[in-house]
Design an enzyme around this catalytic site. Sequence first.
Site, PDB file in Angstrom:
ATOM      1  N   SER A 311       0.853  -1.190   0.000  1.00  0.00           N
ATOM      2  CA  SER A 311       0.000   0.000   0.000  1.00  0.00           C
ATOM      3  C   SER A 311       0.882   1.230   0.000  1.00  0.00           C
ATOM      4  O   SER A 311       2.108   1.141   0.098  1.00  0.00           O
ATOM      5  CB  SER A 311      -0.929   0.019   1.224  1.00  0.00           C
ATOM      6  OG  SER A 311      -0.188   0.197   2.421  1.00  0.00           O
ATOM      7  N   CYS A 312       0.263   2.400  -0.114  1.00  0.00           N
ATOM      8  CA  CYS A 312       1.000   3.666  -0.079  1.00  0.00           C
ATOM      9  C   CYS A 312       0.000   4.745   0.298  1.00  0.00           C
ATOM     10  O   CYS A 312      -0.838   4.542   1.180  1.00  0.00           O
ATOM     11  CB  CYS A 312       1.670   3.943  -1.417  1.00  0.00           C
ATOM     12  SG  CYS A 312       0.521   3.958  -2.820  1.00  0.00           S
ATOM     13  N   GLY A 313       0.049   5.896  -0.364  1.00  0.00           N
ATOM     14  CA  GLY A 313      -0.922   6.947  -0.077  1.00  0.00           C
ATOM     15  C   GLY A 313      -2.229   6.754  -0.811  1.00  0.00           C
ATOM     16  O   GLY A 313      -3.307   6.868  -0.233  1.00  0.00           O
ATOM     17  N   GLY A 315      -2.352   4.182  -3.670  1.00  0.00           N
ATOM     18  CA  GLY A 315      -2.293   2.993  -4.496  1.00  0.00           C
ATOM     19  C   GLY A 315      -1.393   3.109  -5.706  1.00  0.00           C
ATOM     20  O   GLY A 315      -1.361   2.204  -6.540  1.00  0.00           O
ATOM     21  N   TRP A 340      -3.633   4.418   2.070  1.00  0.00           N
ATOM     22  CA  TRP A 340      -3.789   5.212   3.284  1.00  0.00           C
ATOM     23  C   TRP A 340      -4.855   6.310   3.150  1.00  0.00           C
ATOM     24  O   TRP A 340      -5.489   6.697   4.132  1.00  0.00           O
ATOM     25  CB  TRP A 340      -2.461   5.847   3.698  1.00  0.00           C
ATOM     26  CG  TRP A 340      -2.582   6.444   5.070  1.00  0.00           C
ATOM     27  CD1 TRP A 340      -2.640   7.761   5.412  1.00  0.00           C
ATOM     28  CD2 TRP A 340      -2.719   5.713   6.293  1.00  0.00           C
ATOM     29  NE1 TRP A 340      -2.813   7.905   6.766  1.00  0.00           N
ATOM     30  CE2 TRP A 340      -2.856   6.659   7.328  1.00  0.00           C
ATOM     31  CE3 TRP A 340      -2.743   4.353   6.613  1.00  0.00           C
ATOM     32  CZ2 TRP A 340      -3.007   6.289   8.665  1.00  0.00           C
ATOM     33  CZ3 TRP A 340      -2.891   3.982   7.935  1.00  0.00           C
ATOM     34  CH2 TRP A 340      -3.025   4.944   8.943  1.00  0.00           C
TER      35      TRP A 340
END
Length: 358
Positions: A311-313, A315, A340
């Site tokens: 995951s990240c901020g 996608g 996120w």
Amino acid sequence: MASSLFARTLLGHRLLHSSSHSLCQKPQFFTSLFNKGTEHFQADLTYTNYRTSAWVPRVMASSVAGARADFSTQSVSTKEPVVSVDWLHANLKEPDLKVLDASWYMPDEQRNPIQEYQLLHMLPSEEAFAAAVSALGIENKDDLVVYDGKGIFSAARVMFRVFGHDRVWVLDGGLPRWRASGFDVESSASGDTILKASAASEAIEKIYKGQAVGPTTFETKFQPHLVWTLDQVRKNVEEGSHQHIDARSKARFDGTALEPRKGIRSGHVPGSKCIPFPQLLDSSATLLPADKLKARFDEEGISLESPVVTSCGTGVTACILALGLHRLGKPDVPVYDGSWTEWGAQSDTPVDSSTESA
């Protein structure tokens, strides 16, 4: 996940020029990362607005100087997630090779994707994806190479694999490496490309309005195992079936830096680990070799023998982690699409941070 949000796949102006075997800047509207016959598109994945317009610069697949017979689209393996600029340069005249510009920039960078090529973050519906790709002239038999303006950033997010198309690669080092190798960049776009881009944009609009679209030339086969939802991440927090890796910066992961989007809490998903995506790239923004990639994952205690989710901020850069894991023999790593931005916006999702434990 807001799969119905295809987001703005704005315009762009980069493409491959046939006669000078160069990545030329040619704006053309298209809708999300595809290209035909050595055409190339731009793909942006932003996380709101479901407008879709984009530029589809077309590149003629003829007379590419310097193309070598020892390079072939048939020789590149889907076990390797990237191709070099030399390989792409040598294969530009291949009739079934399409090149896509997937450049996208964070809001705080104050760069205008409409002037550079752009795309949006959330996964579109199968119908929208198929309609847009078909309008651009992409077929299931085509080989696809995707690049972006940073090296490796948003190009890894291109969504063809999740819709069942495996013959797609990221251009290692992207546009910066292409330029550094001496290949030219050119501006302008053909009328045919603009028409196709406009048709792709209109097709997506119709899909989301429930209207009929023309026949499709690209058939999708959705791969649900490559995309995770909030509920799956929530379940993983409790059961720990997958190792969860977050591609955001350490400061955002720890909660010591504010999130760039308002209303999003700071911190990370409980049990997740942080490997900021730039750590998988070298100084020229190309993907690290396998031994160095493995060393980085080992440092964080990530076992290649166990399942992983990234995951990240929003996608996008989570896909760079998946790209690196693909190089290490794990091609089917799922990405948490909402990432996120979704998790941190909920009032009932658990959040850990270094500030809480301090």
